[in-house]
Motif scaffolding. Structure first.
Motif, mmCIF file in Angstrom:
data_model
loop_
_atom_site.group_PDB
_atom_site.id
_atom_site.type_symbol
_atom_site.label_atom_id
_atom_site.label_comp_id
_atom_site.label_asym_id
_atom_site.label_seq_id
_atom_site.Cartn_x
_atom_site.Cartn_y
_atom_site.Cartn_z
ATOM 1 N N LEU A 249 23.610 -0.168 4.795
ATOM 2 C CA LEU A 249 23.598 -0.689 3.433
ATOM 3 C C LEU A 249 24.518 0.157 2.546
ATOM 4 N N PRO A 250 25.167 -0.461 1.586
ATOM 5 C CA PRO A 250 26.025 0.316 0.675
ATOM 6 C C PRO A 250 25.215 1.356 -0.097
ATOM 7 N N GLU A 251 25.834 2.484 -0.352
ATOM 8 C CA GLU A 251 25.153 3.572 -1.073
ATOM 9 C C GLU A 251 24.663 3.119 -2.445
ATOM 10 N N ALA A 252 25.403 2.233 -3.102
ATOM 11 C CA ALA A 252 25.032 1.798 -4.446
ATOM 12 C C ALA A 252 23.724 1.012 -4.445
ATOM 13 N N TRP A 253 23.347 0.424 -3.314
ATOM 14 C CA TRP A 253 22.104 -0.332 -3.253
ATOM 15 C C TRP A 253 20.888 0.575 -3.262
ATOM 16 N N VAL A 254 21.042 1.788 -2.748
ATOM 17 C CA VAL A 254 19.894 2.674 -2.604
ATOM 18 C C VAL A 254 19.962 3.829 -3.595
ATOM 19 N N ASN A 255 21.082 4.491 -3.663
ATOM 20 C CA ASN A 255 21.220 5.654 -4.544
ATOM 21 C C ASN A 255 21.674 5.210 -5.930
ATOM 22 N N GLY A 256 21.565 6.098 -6.869
ATOM 23 C CA GLY A 256 22.020 5.818 -8.224
ATOM 24 C C GLY A 256 20.920 5.351 -9.147
ATOM 25 N N PHE A 257 19.725 5.224 -8.654
ATOM 26 C CA PHE A 257 18.592 4.851 -9.483
ATOM 27 C C PHE A 257 17.775 6.089 -9.814
ATOM 28 N N ASP A 258 16.883 5.932 -10.764
ATOM 29 C CA ASP A 258 15.889 6.963 -11.029
ATOM 30 C C ASP A 258 15.054 7.141 -9.760
ATOM 31 N N ASP A 259 14.559 8.371 -9.536
ATOM 32 C CA ASP A 259 13.828 8.648 -8.297
ATOM 33 C C ASP A 259 12.650 7.702 -8.088
ATOM 34 N N GLU A 260 11.902 7.433 -9.160
ATOM 35 C CA GLU A 260 10.744 6.554 -9.000
ATOM 36 C C GLU A 260 11.174 5.140 -8.615
ATOM 37 N N GLU B 176 3.825 14.417 -8.503
ATOM 38 C CA GLU B 176 3.181 15.677 -8.118
ATOM 39 C C GLU B 176 3.716 16.209 -6.791
ATOM 40 N N TYR B 177 3.966 15.308 -5.855
ATOM 41 C CA TYR B 177 4.460 15.687 -4.528
ATOM 42 C C TYR B 177 5.725 14.893 -4.215
ATOM 43 N N PRO B 178 6.897 15.433 -4.535
ATOM 44 C CA PRO B 178 8.141 14.694 -4.278
ATOM 45 C C PRO B 178 8.367 14.375 -2.797
ATOM 46 N N GLU B 179 7.720 15.141 -1.918
ATOM 47 C CA GLU B 179 7.876 14.882 -0.480
ATOM 48 C C GLU B 179 7.213 13.578 -0.056
ATOM 49 N N SER B 180 6.406 12.994 -0.923
ATOM 50 C CA SER B 180 5.725 11.752 -0.561
ATOM 51 C C SER B 180 6.716 10.608 -0.317
ATOM 52 N N ALA B 181 7.940 10.746 -0.798
ATOM 53 C CA ALA B 181 8.963 9.730 -0.512
ATOM 54 C C ALA B 181 9.286 9.679 0.974
ATOM 55 N N LEU C 21 0.827 -1.213 0.000
ATOM 56 C CA LEU C 21 0.000 0.000 0.000
ATOM 57 C C LEU C 21 0.859 1.259 0.000
ATOM 58 N N MET C 22 1.958 1.226 0.759
ATOM 59 C CA MET C 22 2.861 2.377 0.782
ATOM 60 C C MET C 22 3.540 2.562 -0.577
ATOM 61 N N MET C 23 3.909 1.457 -1.215
ATOM 62 C CA MET C 23 4.506 1.553 -2.546
ATOM 63 C C MET C 23 3.525 2.185 -3.538
ATOM 64 N N MET C 24 2.259 1.764 -3.469
ATOM 65 C CA MET C 24 1.257 2.333 -4.373
ATOM 66 C C MET C 24 1.041 3.809 -4.081
ATOM 67 N N LEU C 25 0.997 4.171 -2.814
ATOM 68 C CA LEU C 25 0.783 5.570 -2.440
ATOM 69 C C LEU C 25 1.940 6.445 -2.906
ATOM 70 N N VAL C 26 3.149 5.997 -2.668
ATOM 71 C CA VAL C 26 4.317 6.789 -3.082
ATOM 72 C C VAL C 26 4.391 6.857 -4.602
ATOM 73 N N ALA C 27 4.096 5.759 -5.291
ATOM 74 C CA ALA C 27 4.169 5.741 -6.757
ATOM 75 C C ALA C 27 3.175 6.702 -7.386
ATOM 76 N N THR C 28 1.973 6.796 -6.806
ATOM 77 C CA THR C 28 0.961 7.677 -7.403
ATOM 78 C C THR C 28 1.189 9.149 -7.067
ATOM 79 N N GLN C 29 1.850 9.436 -5.965
ATOM 80 C CA GLN C 29 2.013 10.821 -5.524
ATOM 81 C C GLN C 29 3.401 11.407 -5.801
ATOM 82 N N LEU C 30 4.370 10.586 -6.221
ATOM 83 C CA LEU C 30 5.752 11.035 -6.295
ATOM 84 C C LEU C 30 5.975 12.135 -7.322
#
Length: 127
Positions: A72-83, A47-52, A36-45
């Protein structure tokens, strides 16, 4: 015939039967929350970047295992497209690590209710 709870010596036949399902119930409820959180963030990201920042709710829900996410290593989380990062990477991390945490909590509660390890060979049901 109802059994007696080991730590509290109370007849708890209904709770004893439910205790067999606690780990599964905890994982299912946690996974539904993550989805549910994934769906909420995906639909609002877009229009509202703060939804992350809504993932901070799962930092509280999955405490204390969520503290380990900072290691966790930075490469696991960062480096992807925001969505991808804010929906799928965070969703997968919280689903796996939080799910493991709630699996262990379910087994711990099952042990406390039943008074014996969940994988005990003598813990067969007569029902």
């Amino acid at each position: 015939q109802s059994e007696v709870c080991f730590p509290c010596n109370i007849k708890m036949s209904g709770i004893m039967k439910l205790s067999h399902q606690l780990p599964v119930i905890f994982i299912v409820v946690h996974s539904i929350g993550v989805l549910l959180m994934m769906m909420l963030v995906a639909t609002q990201l877009t229009e509202y970047p703060e939804s992350a920042m809504l993932w901070n709710l799962f930092m509280v829900i999955d405490f204390p295992i969520s503290l380990s996410l900072s290691f966790l290593p930075e490469a696991w989380v960062n480096g992807f497209d925001d969505e991808i990062e804010y929906v799928y990477v965070y969703g997968a991390i919280f689903a796996v690590f939080g799910g493991l945490q709630y699996l262990l909590i379910g087994y711990l509660l099952q042990f406390l209710i039943r008074g014996r390890p969940p994988f005990d060979s003598q813990s067969t049901d007569e029902s």
